[in-house]
Design a protein around this motif. Structure first.
Motif, PDB file in Angstrom:
ATOM      1  N   LEU A 181      50.323   8.787  38.859  1.00  0.00           N
ATOM      2  CA  LEU A 181      51.331   9.661  39.017  1.00  0.00           C
ATOM      3  C   LEU A 181      51.856  10.067  40.386  1.00  0.00           C
ATOM      4  N   GLY A 182      50.697   9.733  41.195  1.00  0.00           N
ATOM      5  CA  GLY A 182      51.090  10.133  42.562  1.00  0.00           C
ATOM      6  C   GLY A 182      52.498   9.579  43.206  1.00  0.00           C
ATOM      7  N   PRO A 183      52.586   8.324  43.118  1.00  0.00           N
ATOM      8  CA  PRO A 183      53.815   7.676  43.762  1.00  0.00           C
ATOM      9  C   PRO A 183      54.767   7.932  43.007  1.00  0.00           C
ATOM     10  N   LYS A 184      54.861   8.387  41.661  1.00  0.00           N
ATOM     11  CA  LYS A 184      56.174   8.620  41.153  1.00  0.00           C
ATOM     12  C   LYS A 184      56.509  10.229  41.001  1.00  0.00           C
ATOM     13  N   GLY A 185      55.666  11.060  41.954  1.00  0.00           N
ATOM     14  CA  GLY A 185      55.880  12.419  42.127  1.00  0.00           C
ATOM     15  C   GLY A 185      55.367  13.154  40.849  1.00  0.00           C
ATOM     16  N   LEU A 186      54.740  12.704  39.960  1.00  0.00           N
ATOM     17  CA  LEU A 186      54.434  13.548  38.926  1.00  0.00           C
ATOM     18  C   LEU A 186      53.009  13.891  38.761  1.00  0.00           C
ATOM     19  N   MET A 187      52.307  13.914  39.929  1.00  0.00           N
ATOM     20  CA  MET A 187      50.941  14.474  39.839  1.00  0.00           C
ATOM     21  C   MET A 187      50.797  15.954  40.001  1.00  0.00           C
ATOM     22  N   PRO A 188      50.529  16.603  39.087  1.00  0.00           N
ATOM     23  CA  PRO A 188      50.175  18.211  39.236  1.00  0.00           C
ATOM     24  C   PRO A 188      49.604  18.587  40.294  1.00  0.00           C
ATOM     25  N   SER A 189      49.938  19.654  41.286  1.00  0.00           N
ATOM     26  CA  SER A 189      49.227  20.100  42.493  1.00  0.00           C
ATOM     27  C   SER A 189      49.339  21.492  42.565  1.00  0.00           C
ATOM     28  N   THR A 190      48.659  22.317  43.094  1.00  0.00           N
ATOM     29  CA  THR A 190      48.766  23.824  43.397  1.00  0.00           C
ATOM     30  C   THR A 190      49.781  23.902  44.515  1.00  0.00           C
ATOM     31  N   LYS A 191      49.998  23.005  45.539  1.00  0.00           N
ATOM     32  CA  LYS A 191      50.833  23.012  46.564  1.00  0.00           C
ATOM     33  C   LYS A 191      52.122  22.942  45.867  1.00  0.00           C
ATOM     34  N   MET A 192      52.489  22.126  45.126  1.00  0.00           N
ATOM     35  CA  MET A 192      53.800  21.858  44.407  1.00  0.00           C
ATOM     36  C   MET A 192      54.158  22.990  43.277  1.00  0.00           C
ATOM     37  N   GLY A 193      53.207  23.881  43.068  1.00  0.00           N
ATOM     38  CA  GLY A 193      53.594  24.906  42.076  1.00  0.00           C
ATOM     39  C   GLY A 193      53.387  24.238  40.422  1.00  0.00           C
ATOM     40  N   THR A 194      52.905  23.079  40.217  1.00  0.00           N
ATOM     41  CA  THR A 194      52.993  22.448  39.170  1.00  0.00           C
ATOM     42  C   THR A 194      51.514  22.750  38.216  1.00  0.00           C
ATOM     43  N   VAL A 195      50.485  23.604  38.978  1.00  0.00           N
ATOM     44  CA  VAL A 195      49.258  23.850  38.238  1.00  0.00           C
ATOM     45  C   VAL A 195      49.306  25.543  37.937  1.00  0.00           C
ATOM     46  N   VAL A 196      49.985  25.816  36.799  1.00  0.00           N
ATOM     47  CA  VAL A 196      50.229  27.280  36.718  1.00  0.00           C
ATOM     48  C   VAL A 196      49.469  27.844  35.476  1.00  0.00           C
ATOM     49  N   PRO A 197      49.121  29.057  35.149  1.00  0.00           N
ATOM     50  CA  PRO A 197      48.301  29.413  34.247  1.00  0.00           C
ATOM     51  C   PRO A 197      49.335  29.626  32.929  1.00  0.00           C
ATOM     52  N   ASN A 198      50.604  30.059  33.127  1.00  0.00           N
ATOM     53  CA  ASN A 198      51.636  30.473  32.092  1.00  0.00           C
ATOM     54  C   ASN A 198      52.676  29.220  32.004  1.00  0.00           C
ATOM     55  N   VAL A 199      51.998  28.106  31.429  1.00  0.00           N
ATOM     56  CA  VAL A 199      52.582  27.178  30.936  1.00  0.00           C
ATOM     57  C   VAL A 199      54.128  27.109  30.283  1.00  0.00           C
ATOM     58  N   GLY A 200      54.039  28.145  29.333  1.00  0.00           N
ATOM     59  CA  GLY A 200      55.378  28.219  28.672  1.00  0.00           C
ATOM     60  C   GLY A 200      56.360  28.761  29.275  1.00  0.00           C
ATOM     61  N   ALA A 201      56.238  29.737  30.181  1.00  0.00           N
ATOM     62  CA  ALA A 201      57.407  29.981  31.351  1.00  0.00           C
ATOM     63  C   ALA A 201      57.557  29.014  32.198  1.00  0.00           C
ATOM     64  N   ALA A 202      56.636  28.112  32.612  1.00  0.00           N
ATOM     65  CA  ALA A 202      57.064  26.951  33.454  1.00  0.00           C
ATOM     66  C   ALA A 202      58.110  26.066  32.846  1.00  0.00           C
ATOM     67  N   VAL A 203      57.650  25.727  31.577  1.00  0.00           N
ATOM     68  CA  VAL A 203      58.552  24.726  30.852  1.00  0.00           C
ATOM     69  C   VAL A 203      59.765  25.188  30.655  1.00  0.00           C
ATOM     70  N   ARG A 204      60.114  26.529  30.329  1.00  0.00           N
ATOM     71  CA  ARG A 204      61.467  27.067  30.098  1.00  0.00           C
ATOM     72  C   ARG A 204      62.265  26.984  31.451  1.00  0.00           C
ATOM     73  N   ASN A 205      61.444  27.124  32.521  1.00  0.00           N
ATOM     74  CA  ASN A 205      62.256  27.095  33.732  1.00  0.00           C
ATOM     75  C   ASN A 205      62.618  25.686  34.176  1.00  0.00           C
ATOM     76  N   MET A 206      61.835  24.845  33.904  1.00  0.00           N
ATOM     77  CA  MET A 206      62.089  23.340  34.002  1.00  0.00           C
ATOM     78  C   MET A 206      63.098  22.736  33.161  1.00  0.00           C
ATOM     79  N   VAL A 207      63.361  23.241  31.951  1.00  0.00           N
ATOM     80  CA  VAL A 207      64.383  22.699  31.168  1.00  0.00           C
ATOM     81  C   VAL A 207      65.627  23.106  31.801  1.00  0.00           C
ATOM     82  N   GLY A 208      66.461  22.170  32.074  1.00  0.00           N
ATOM     83  CA  GLY A 208      67.688  22.322  32.771  1.00  0.00           C
ATOM     84  C   GLY A 208      67.627  22.588  34.292  1.00  0.00           C
ATOM     85  N   GLY A 209      66.413  22.650  34.932  1.00  0.00           N
ATOM     86  CA  GLY A 209      66.285  22.799  36.342  1.00  0.00           C
ATOM     87  C   GLY A 209      66.727  21.651  37.071  1.00  0.00           C
TER      88      GLY A 209
END
Length: 293
Positions: A181-209
């Motif tokens: 996933l790393g070379p594809k830019g899909l590996m979750p990480s805290t630095k990139m803000g893709t490790v989040v406790p509220n996954v529901g709100a994160a998904v809503r922000n990504m849809v259409g983002g």
């Protein structure tokens, strides 16, 4: 006749030896000055090497043609005649004045008028938890842990974004998916803000983002569909530029980044430098750009 041989034989040997000595000594004495001159020439050539540029090349915009948003859309649509309005996209290119070795600008935002709404989002969290229920309700495509890990190891990556709940981060690291996933830019990480406790709100922000990242002093991002009206395009461009200016302002004071040029193009058209105006004095009516091509 027999007595002439011992007389001429020593003379012939003497002549041959003198010629041989002359052939041997003459080139050796002639090459010495040439060698010394050649060595002196190589030592005396002290040209200084030019230092490489630490900034990107910028063009003088006073010599370039600049267009209003309506005019740029008018010309771009002419290059896209006969194509599906939903297959091609408007793209904005922002050229920055910055150092080559400085930090890059990168962020994600949700445009007022989303460009791509079919983003496939993967959420890594316990499959029977409330977080999984919230992720599915928000529009996540894949939700779970072991099932997703096995698919990725088999080379099946059927998602465009990936986020992870902190409770599943340890299991994700143990699965060893970083090399896939790393070379594809899909590996979750805290630095990139893709490790989040509220996954529901994160998904809503990504849809259409939309995501953007500076590369070689230029930021490129899809800003709209060809079916968008000039008013919708103006709203998206303003939202993007405001977010970009905030990102630049939040950087360190020692890092200088300035916006030099904003270019609008499409999938199959050249770029048109924008002058910041919505419509020029000789522009067509924006209503003419709102219908089908």
């Amino acid at each position: 006749m027999a007595t002439s041989r011992p007389i001429f034989a020593p003379l012939s040997r003497l002549a041959a030896s003198s010629i041989a000595v002359a052939r041997y000594t003459t080139p050796q004495s002639a090459l010495l000055p040439l060698q010394s001159i050649r060595c002196a020439a190589t030592k005396s050539s002290g040209k200084k090497k030019k230092k490489g540029r630490n900034t990107f090349i910028q063009y003088d915009l006073r010599k370039a043609d600049q267009f209003s948003l309506v005019d740029a859309m008018h010309y771009i649509r002419a290059f896209e005649v006969g194509r599906n309005p939903h297959s091609s996209k408007y793209e904005v290119h922002v050229r920055l004045r910055s150092l080559k070795n400085g930090p890059v600008v990168r962020n994600r935002l949700r445009l007022p008028h989303p460009v791509k709404t079919d983003v496939r989002i993967c959420v890594i969290c316990p499959p029977d938890s409330k977080h999984a229920t919230e992720a599915r309700a928000a529009g996540a495509t894949l939700v779970g842990e072991d099932e997703i890990f096995n698919q990725v190891k088999e080379g099946i990556v059927e998602f465009d974004r990936c986020i992870c709940h902190p409770d599943s981060l340890q299991n994700l690291n143990k699965a060893g998916l970083g090399r896939i996933l790393g070379p594809k830019g899909l590996m979750p990480s805290t630095k990139m803000g893709t490790v989040v406790p509220n996954v529901g709100a994160a998904v809503r922000n990504m849809v259409g983002g939309s995501e953007y990242r500076e590369k070689l002093g230029v930021i490129r991002m899809a800003i709209g569909q060809l079916a968008f009206t000039p008013e919708e395009m103006q709203t998206n461009v303003k939202a993007f530029m405001e977010t970009l200016k905030k990102d630049i302002a939040q950087m360190s004071d020692r890092i200088t980044k300035e916006i030099h040029e904003v270019v609008l193009s499409s999938t199959n058209s050249p770029g048109f430098t924008l002058n910041g105006e919505f419509r020029g004095p000789d522009s067509i009516s924006p209503k003419e750009l709102s219908g089908p091509m």
